[in-house]
Design a protein around this motif. Structure first.
Motif, PDB file in Angstrom:
ATOM      1  N   LEU A   1      44.823  45.267  48.720  1.00  0.00           N
ATOM      2  CA  LEU A   1      43.861  45.960  47.869  1.00  0.00           C
ATOM      3  C   LEU A   1      44.358  47.355  47.525  1.00  0.00           C
ATOM      4  N   ASP A   2      43.702  47.999  46.585  1.00  0.00           N
ATOM      5  CA  ASP A   2      44.131  49.325  46.139  1.00  0.00           C
ATOM      6  C   ASP A   2      44.071  50.356  47.252  1.00  0.00           C
ATOM      7  N   ASP A   3      43.210  50.135  48.264  1.00  0.00           N
ATOM      8  CA  ASP A   3      43.137  51.102  49.356  1.00  0.00           C
ATOM      9  C   ASP A   3      44.113  50.788  50.488  1.00  0.00           C
ATOM     10  N   GLY A   4      44.985  49.772  50.270  1.00  0.00           N
ATOM     11  CA  GLY A   4      45.992  49.431  51.248  1.00  0.00           C
ATOM     12  C   GLY A   4      45.617  48.306  52.191  1.00  0.00           C
ATOM     13  N   THR A   5      44.362  47.847  52.174  1.00  0.00           N
ATOM     14  CA  THR A   5      43.931  46.761  53.042  1.00  0.00           C
ATOM     15  C   THR A   5      44.634  45.468  52.657  1.00  0.00           C
ATOM     16  N   VAL A   6      45.169  44.750  53.638  1.00  0.00           N
ATOM     17  CA  VAL A   6      45.886  43.495  53.400  1.00  0.00           C
ATOM     18  C   VAL A   6      45.093  42.354  54.015  1.00  0.00           C
ATOM     19  N   GLY A   7      44.989  41.241  53.303  1.00  0.00           N
ATOM     20  CA  GLY A   7      44.295  40.065  53.802  1.00  0.00           C
ATOM     21  C   GLY A   7      44.544  38.875  52.907  1.00  0.00           C
ATOM     22  N   TRP A   8      43.822  37.797  53.178  1.00  0.00           N
ATOM     23  CA  TRP A   8      43.964  36.542  52.427  1.00  0.00           C
ATOM     24  C   TRP A   8      42.640  36.208  51.756  1.00  0.00           C
ATOM     25  N   LEU A   9      42.721  35.587  50.565  1.00  0.00           N
ATOM     26  CA  LEU A   9      41.518  35.151  49.866  1.00  0.00           C
ATOM     27  C   LEU A   9      41.814  33.892  49.061  1.00  0.00           C
ATOM     28  N   GLY A  10      40.763  33.115  48.827  1.00  0.00           N
ATOM     29  CA  GLY A  10      40.880  31.934  47.987  1.00  0.00           C
ATOM     30  C   GLY A  10      40.862  32.311  46.517  1.00  0.00           C
ATOM     31  N   ASP A  11      41.477  31.444  45.671  1.00  0.00           N
ATOM     32  CA  ASP A  11      41.561  31.799  44.251  1.00  0.00           C
ATOM     33  C   ASP A  11      40.537  31.096  43.377  1.00  0.00           C
ATOM     34  N   SER A  12      39.801  30.083  43.905  1.00  0.00           N
ATOM     35  CA  SER A  12      38.900  29.340  43.021  1.00  0.00           C
ATOM     36  C   SER A  12      38.075  28.354  43.827  1.00  0.00           C
ATOM     37  N   ASP A  13      37.065  27.777  43.162  1.00  0.00           N
ATOM     38  CA  ASP A  13      36.424  26.573  43.651  1.00  0.00           C
ATOM     39  C   ASP A  13      36.624  25.493  42.595  1.00  0.00           C
ATOM     40  N   GLN A  14      35.882  24.425  42.650  1.00  0.00           N
ATOM     41  CA  GLN A  14      36.105  23.328  41.713  1.00  0.00           C
ATOM     42  C   GLN A  14      35.598  23.641  40.311  1.00  0.00           C
ATOM     43  N   VAL A  15      34.883  24.766  40.153  1.00  0.00           N
ATOM     44  CA  VAL A  15      34.277  25.083  38.864  1.00  0.00           C
ATOM     45  C   VAL A  15      35.068  26.126  38.083  1.00  0.00           C
ATOM     46  N   GLY A  16      35.633  27.127  38.750  1.00  0.00           N
ATOM     47  CA  GLY A  16      36.312  28.185  38.010  1.00  0.00           C
ATOM     48  C   GLY A  16      37.085  29.112  38.913  1.00  0.00           C
ATOM     49  N   TRP A  17      37.807  30.070  38.270  1.00  0.00           N
ATOM     50  CA  TRP A  17      38.660  31.005  38.984  1.00  0.00           C
ATOM     51  C   TRP A  17      37.835  32.120  39.625  1.00  0.00           C
ATOM     52  N   TRP A  18      38.223  32.484  40.858  1.00  0.00           N
ATOM     53  CA  TRP A  18      37.641  33.638  41.524  1.00  0.00           C
ATOM     54  C   TRP A  18      38.467  34.897  41.273  1.00  0.00           C
ATOM     55  N   ILE A  19      39.763  34.744  41.043  1.00  0.00           N
ATOM     56  CA  ILE A  19      40.624  35.874  40.721  1.00  0.00           C
ATOM     57  C   ILE A  19      41.453  35.513  39.503  1.00  0.00           C
ATOM     58  N   GLU A  20      41.950  36.526  38.803  1.00  0.00           N
ATOM     59  CA  GLU A  20      42.824  36.304  37.664  1.00  0.00           C
ATOM     60  C   GLU A  20      43.766  37.484  37.520  1.00  0.00           C
ATOM     61  N   SER A  21      44.939  37.191  36.933  1.00  0.00           N
ATOM     62  CA  SER A  21      45.922  38.232  36.705  1.00  0.00           C
ATOM     63  C   SER A  21      45.449  39.150  35.589  1.00  0.00           C
ATOM     64  N   VAL A  22      45.758  40.430  35.703  1.00  0.00           N
ATOM     65  CA  VAL A  22      45.398  41.397  34.660  1.00  0.00           C
ATOM     66  C   VAL A  22      46.666  42.076  34.173  1.00  0.00           C
ATOM     67  N   SER A  23      46.612  42.549  32.947  1.00  0.00           N
ATOM     68  CA  SER A  23      47.811  43.097  32.321  1.00  0.00           C
ATOM     69  C   SER A  23      48.222  44.426  32.930  1.00  0.00           C
ATOM     70  N   SER A  24      47.245  45.200  33.406  1.00  0.00           N
ATOM     71  CA  SER A  24      47.593  46.506  33.973  1.00  0.00           C
ATOM     72  C   SER A  24      46.515  46.927  34.963  1.00  0.00           C
ATOM     73  N   PRO A  25      46.892  47.638  36.017  1.00  0.00           N
ATOM     74  CA  PRO A  25      45.891  48.132  36.952  1.00  0.00           C
ATOM     75  C   PRO A  25      45.159  49.333  36.369  1.00  0.00           C
ATOM     76  N   TYR A  26      44.170  49.812  37.115  1.00  0.00           N
ATOM     77  CA  TYR A  26      43.497  51.026  36.674  1.00  0.00           C
ATOM     78  C   TYR A  26      44.483  52.189  36.701  1.00  0.00           C
ATOM     79  N   TYR A  27      44.158  53.231  35.984  1.00  0.00           N
ATOM     80  CA  TYR A  27      44.981  54.442  36.100  1.00  0.00           C
ATOM     81  C   TYR A  27      44.071  55.659  36.101  1.00  0.00           C
ATOM     82  N   VAL A  28      44.552  56.687  36.770  1.00  0.00           N
ATOM     83  CA  VAL A  28      43.847  57.962  36.855  1.00  0.00           C
ATOM     84  C   VAL A  28      44.848  59.066  36.574  1.00  0.00           C
ATOM     85  N   GLN A  29      44.583  59.881  35.572  1.00  0.00           N
ATOM     86  CA  GLN A  29      45.473  60.992  35.227  1.00  0.00           C
ATOM     87  C   GLN A  29      44.693  62.294  35.275  1.00  0.00           C
TER      88      GLN A  29
END
Length: 746
Positions: A498-526
């Motif tokens: 995760l963005d705060d450095g926490t590491v773990g495992w998670l599932g990506d979906s169930d039989q109906v749809g995606w729980w996670i998806e790839s994004v083109s860019s992360p958040y940014y703060v300037q």
């Protein structure tokens, strides 16, 4: 996944027969001074704010918000979150007590929202998964982390005076213009519905209300309207609290059904009637209709039971707090350290977290209650016989009926998982509950986020439904894919950071749809100062821009806490070198504090790195996909400034004020951008990225050489310092700076 589920049993008025005494059985328990209470504090000079009291220490912190007067803050049933309304028609949440009882005693984890619609009141669902927001004509259900109301589930509601939600059932106590009614909440055609259940009565001067266990409710009014207050059960059976004249200030139900009443029965102001200003006492209401006074708590104005029901916090003056212990019948005056004088406390709410007592009738024996001069109610409450079978109501599950799967024009190939000692079967077997028919939503190295369908997704210590849960993730929570996939418990799992450095495992979906998806860019703060160096008497402009975050607050030099938009600027004219900060709340609820320093030449404290100075070893412009790869340049590392103090506390090494090298990077096709320094000595890297943040590294991969990696790198300027580990002065080491897009180091 968390869902809001209300299962409604048949409720009988027998619940009210458990309301008997504030003074139950005798006990030898010692006085318990633990607990945390939120309350509304109002001052003639500063207005209203939400305050947090630690009972044990007497310390009081504040949220630093403009709270709406007359609205009690409400704790999530688990006690993790506190919700409140604000004077500008918005609402806010507190998630944690960091800062509340230390330093300036201003709570840090506060987020406020100012939607287009006026928020009248807030409440929590019984399972705590949803925050209910009352507007002028609707009740909206949102996640406590929601950044907008665009995805809220809504139901039409006319409750201009506010509302309360019953703790175990799908019923809402609705305060109309002068009528109090109970609405039943349900689900029809994937829409939230509210249907009238019964009308409690007409109360033109409502002063207090409370929700009790098993469908009990109570309302209090000004005595000037010729009435005092009523109790009711969910069937609609209503009874007067007392046949005497009483002006009710506050009401509070204990978990076992005990009802405490703060009210005035004597005209202490001498104006011929009972109203605000008359001296209140603490009373108890029992099943026989008797209203009895509890001695020693004169001036009671605000009430809050502990979660276990063994103690009652009583506000007896503007800044006077007493703790009443039911088992002993004793009251202890608390020593409370308020942040400011002249703050009148009211509307307390005790933070949950203790196991409640069983909801059984309280003992009728114990310390006698003084009832002299307080007649019993002439009208009792009749019990309703219980039915043999409970009514079956629709299960309330606010979730999209047909989620849209993540579109993919060309399915990604299935990748071969890297060897891993983590338990789990190989890809291709044991993933029968997953979505995609072989298509994967992410790949190793991707930046991904939780979808609308994945709200409440659990991050676990290892793949499998029986593994330890680390946390639940809100919609939009960002992560980097580290490893996977593997199959376990029928689901497909990925290791993520995760963005705060926490590491773990998670599932990506169930039989109906995606729980996670790839994004083109992360958040940014300037966040930058322009210019970063000024002459005495000069001024600079602080500029910030950010996307993919929840909230941002301008802290200035530490004296402010002002909510601002994601794009803005401020003009500052410091007399000495000053560091300014923002407080940024990210989608996952974590908080960062980007900073920008304005250096005043000759003004003291100017030992900061300055990316506006020319780089000592030149600069280069590279486009994504550049050749040759790696790009290499000779750099002499070292300097007289300590990077920990000259840049960021996470940085190390001795560096010079000017950058050693500058990269101007364009293009958005690269998955990663790495900076790696090779030399015969112990060196460090300090990089100021396009977002204005500092990125640092000392030893990488067990070597003495540093490496900084940007996944899905942004276009912009990267200013690079190479330091020596001797943090200040003396050592200079010549080596090679490598800039590469390769997945393996040179």
């Amino acid at each position: 996944m968390q869902h809001l589920r209300y299962v409604l049993p048949v409720l009988a008025l027998v619940a009210l027969l458990g309301v008997v005494s504030l003074l139950p059985q005798q006990s030898t328990h010692a006085q318990d001074l633990s607990g945390v209470v939120a309350f509304v504090g109002t001052s003639a000079t500063t207005g209203s704010d939400i305050y947090i009291l630690d009972i044990g220490s007497g310390q009081v912190g504040q949220l630093g918000v403009e709270a709406r007067e007359g609205k009690r803050p409400v704790w999530q049933p688990s006690g993790e979150w506190l919700a409140f309304t604000t004077a500008d028609g918005g609402y806010g949440v507190l998630n944690g007590l960091d800062g509340c009882f230390s330093g300036a005693r201003v709570c840090e984890d506060v987020t406020t929202f100012s939607p287009d619609e006026n928020i009248v009141d807030v409440a929590w669902s019984p399972d705590g998964a949803w925050l209910l927001l009352l507007t002028a004509d609707e009740i909206k259900l949102v996640s406590p982390l929601a950044t907008s109301l665009d995805f809220a589930l809504s139901a039409a509601a006319d409750c201009p005076g506010g509302f309360e939600l019953y703790g175990e059932e799908a019923y809402v106590l609705c305060l109309g213009a002068d009528e109090v009614s109970v609405m039943e909440m349900g689900m029809a055609n994937n829409q939230v519905t509210l249907t009238p259940h019964y009308t409690l009565g007409t109360f033109p001067e409502l002063t207090a209300l409370a929700i009790g266990p098993l469908g009990a409710s109570a309302v209090g009014t000004q005595e000037t309207v010729g009435d005092s207050g009523h109790v009711a059960d969910i069937t609609g059976a209503v009874s007067r609290i007392a046949s005497i004249q009483i002006h009710i200030y506050d009401l509070a139900y204990a978990p076992d059904g005990t009802l405490a009443v703060a009210g005035a029965t004597a005209d202490s102001t001498g104006d011929g009637t009972l109203r605000d200003g008359d001296l209140a006492e603490l009373y108890q209401y029992d099943a026989t209709g008797t209203l009895g006074q509890v001695q020693g708590l004169t001036g009671a104005r605000g009430l809050a039971w502990s979660p276990s029901g063994d103690r009652l916090l009583v506000i007896t003056g503007e800044q006077e707090f007493k703790l009443y212990t039911a088992a002993t019948g004793s009251a202890t005056a608390l020593t409370v350290s308020m942040p400011a004088p002249g703050v009148a406390a009211a509307l307390p709410a005790w933070k949950p977290g203790e196991a409640p007592l069983p909801m059984v009738p309280a003992a009728t024996q114990g310390v006698p209650v003084a009832t002299q001069g307080v007649p019993a109610a002439t009208q009792g409450v009749a019990a309703v016989p219980p039915t043999a079978e409970p009514l079956v109501y629709p299960t309330f599950t606010p979730r999209p009926a047909q989620p849209t799967a993540r579109p993919t024009s060309t399915p990604r190939p299935t990748i071969t998982p890297r060897p891993s000692a983590t338990p789990g079967s190989p890809m291709g077997t044991g993933c029968q509950y997953s979505y995609g028919n072989g298509t994967l939503p992410v790949e190793i190295g991707d930046t991904a986020e939780v979808t609308d369908w994945g709200v409440g997704l659990r991050l676990r210590a290892a793949p499998g439904l029986n593994e330890r849960q680390i946390r639940e993730l809100p919609r939009g929570a960002r992560m980097t894919i580290l490893d996977g996939p593997v199959c376990s418990s029928g689901y497909r799992w990925w290791e993520v950071r995760l963005d705060d450095g926490t590491v773990g495992w998670l599932g990506d979906s169930d039989q109906v749809g995606w729980w996670i998806e790839s994004v083109s860019s992360p958040y940014y703060v300037q966040f930058r100062a322009n210019p970063s160096t000024i002459q005495p008497g000069g001024c600079a402009t602080l500029e910030w821009s950010m996307e993919g975050i929840q909230q941002v607050y301008y802290l200035g030099d530490g004296s402010l806490n002002e909510g601002v938009t994601g794009y803005g600027s401020r003009s500052v004219c410091p007399s000495t070198t000053t560091t300014y900060q923002l407080r940024v709340v990210h989608q996952d609820g974590s908080t960062t504090y980007p900073s920008a320093t304005v250096i005043v030449s000759g003004g003291g404290g100017g030992d900061r790195l300055d990316y506006t100075l020319p780089a000592a070893h030149g600069s280069v412009s590279l486009a994504a996909g550049f050749l040759p790869d790696p790009y290499q340049v000779q750099v002499t590392a070292g300097g007289s400034l300590n990077a920990e103090f000259a840049a960021d506390f996470s940085c190390r090494g001795g560096v010079e004020r000017a950058p050693d090298f500058e990269l101007r990077y364009t293009g958005d096709i690269a998955q990663r951008l790495r900076f790696y320094f090779e030399s015969p000595g112990d060196t460090t890297l300090v990089i100021n990225g396009p977002s204005g943040g500092w990125y640092c590294n000392d030893d990488y991969g067990g070597s003495l050489s540093p490496m900084v990696e940007f996944l899905d790198p942004r276009e912009g300027t990267y200013d690079i310092w190479v330091g020596t580990y001797a943090s200040s002065g003396g050592d200079y080491i010549t080596g090679t700076l490598n800039i590469t897009e390769r997945s393996s180091l040179p």
